[in-house]
Design a protein around this motif. Structure first.
Motif, mmCIF file in Angstrom:
data_model
loop_
_atom_site.group_PDB
_atom_site.id
_atom_site.type_symbol
_atom_site.label_atom_id
_atom_site.label_comp_id
_atom_site.label_asym_id
_atom_site.label_seq_id
_atom_site.Cartn_x
_atom_site.Cartn_y
_atom_site.Cartn_z
ATOM 1 N N ILE A 7 -35.422 -12.966 17.059
ATOM 2 C CA ILE A 7 -35.552 -12.439 18.410
ATOM 3 C C ILE A 7 -34.162 -12.041 18.879
ATOM 4 O O ILE A 7 -33.288 -12.882 19.050
ATOM 5 N N ARG A 8 -33.934 -10.770 19.078
ATOM 6 C CA ARG A 8 -32.627 -10.293 19.520
ATOM 7 C C ARG A 8 -32.570 -10.331 21.045
ATOM 8 O O ARG A 8 -33.567 -10.168 21.731
ATOM 9 N N GLY A 9 -31.363 -10.541 21.557
ATOM 10 C CA GLY A 9 -31.174 -10.598 23.001
ATOM 11 C C GLY A 9 -29.734 -10.924 23.306
ATOM 12 O O GLY A 9 -28.852 -10.700 22.484
ATOM 13 N N ARG A 10 -29.512 -11.474 24.477
ATOM 14 C CA ARG A 10 -28.154 -11.859 24.846
ATOM 15 C C ARG A 10 -28.186 -13.222 25.513
ATOM 16 O O ARG A 10 -29.197 -13.642 26.055
ATOM 17 N N TYR A 11 -27.068 -13.890 25.440
ATOM 18 C CA TYR A 11 -26.932 -15.221 25.994
ATOM 19 C C TYR A 11 -25.876 -15.160 27.080
ATOM 20 O O TYR A 11 -24.727 -14.819 26.820
ATOM 21 N N THR A 12 -26.260 -15.427 28.303
ATOM 22 C CA THR A 12 -25.325 -15.363 29.417
ATOM 23 C C THR A 12 -25.656 -16.440 30.431
ATOM 24 O O THR A 12 -26.825 -16.709 30.685
ATOM 25 N N GLN A 35 -20.984 -13.604 18.367
ATOM 26 C CA GLN A 35 -20.194 -12.826 19.313
ATOM 27 C C GLN A 35 -20.039 -11.407 18.814
ATOM 28 O O GLN A 35 -19.827 -11.171 17.630
ATOM 29 N N THR A 36 -20.158 -10.477 19.720
ATOM 30 C CA THR A 36 -19.942 -9.073 19.400
ATOM 31 C C THR A 36 -18.842 -8.541 20.296
ATOM 32 O O THR A 36 -18.470 -9.175 21.284
ATOM 33 N N ALA A 37 -18.340 -7.389 19.951
ATOM 34 C CA ALA A 37 -17.283 -6.779 20.755
ATOM 35 C C ALA A 37 -17.810 -6.474 22.143
ATOM 36 O O ALA A 37 -18.953 -6.066 22.315
ATOM 37 N N GLN A 38 -16.960 -6.680 23.120
ATOM 38 C CA GLN A 38 -17.330 -6.405 24.500
ATOM 39 C C GLN A 38 -17.574 -4.921 24.655
ATOM 40 O O GLN A 38 -16.743 -4.100 24.291
ATOM 41 N N GLN A 39 -18.721 -4.560 25.183
ATOM 42 C CA GLN A 39 -19.016 -3.154 25.392
ATOM 43 C C GLN A 39 -18.343 -2.686 26.668
ATOM 44 O O GLN A 39 -18.408 -3.348 27.694
ATOM 45 N N THR A 40 -17.699 -1.537 26.564
ATOM 46 C CA THR A 40 -17.010 -1.007 27.723
ATOM 47 C C THR A 40 -17.844 0.109 28.321
ATOM 48 O O THR A 40 -17.697 1.263 27.975
ATOM 49 N N GLY A 41 -18.705 -0.246 29.197
ATOM 50 C CA GLY A 41 -19.525 0.753 29.857
ATOM 51 C C GLY A 41 -19.203 0.825 31.331
ATOM 52 O O GLY A 41 -19.977 1.319 32.109
#
Length: 74
Positions: A7-12, A35-41
């Protein structure tokens, strides 16, 4: 459950938020966080005030004018 589900998602804020719907299945679960690279949006405005040395508008304008004068009439 005999099949492994990913199950893909994010942890915050100590909460897992799945990208999609969770399956209708029960069983032992394991949460592995990668951990993945911080997305710069973000916006350009997010960068304001983050320079190591802040300059006034007059200082920036003086530098731009000096650079332009250095280029000459090309």
């Amino acid at each position: 459950m005999t099949q492994t589900l990913i199950i893909r998602g994010r942890y915050t804020d100590r909460t897992f938020i799945p990208d999609g719907r969770l399956p209708d299945a029960e069983g032992v679960a394991e949460l592995i966080i990668t951990q993945t690279a911080q997305q710069t949006g973000g916006s350009v405005a997010d960068a304001f005030g983050t320079a190591s040395v802040l300059r006034s508008g007059e200082e920036i304008l003086a530098q731009v004018r000096a650079d332009r004068d250095e280029w000459g009439d090309r």
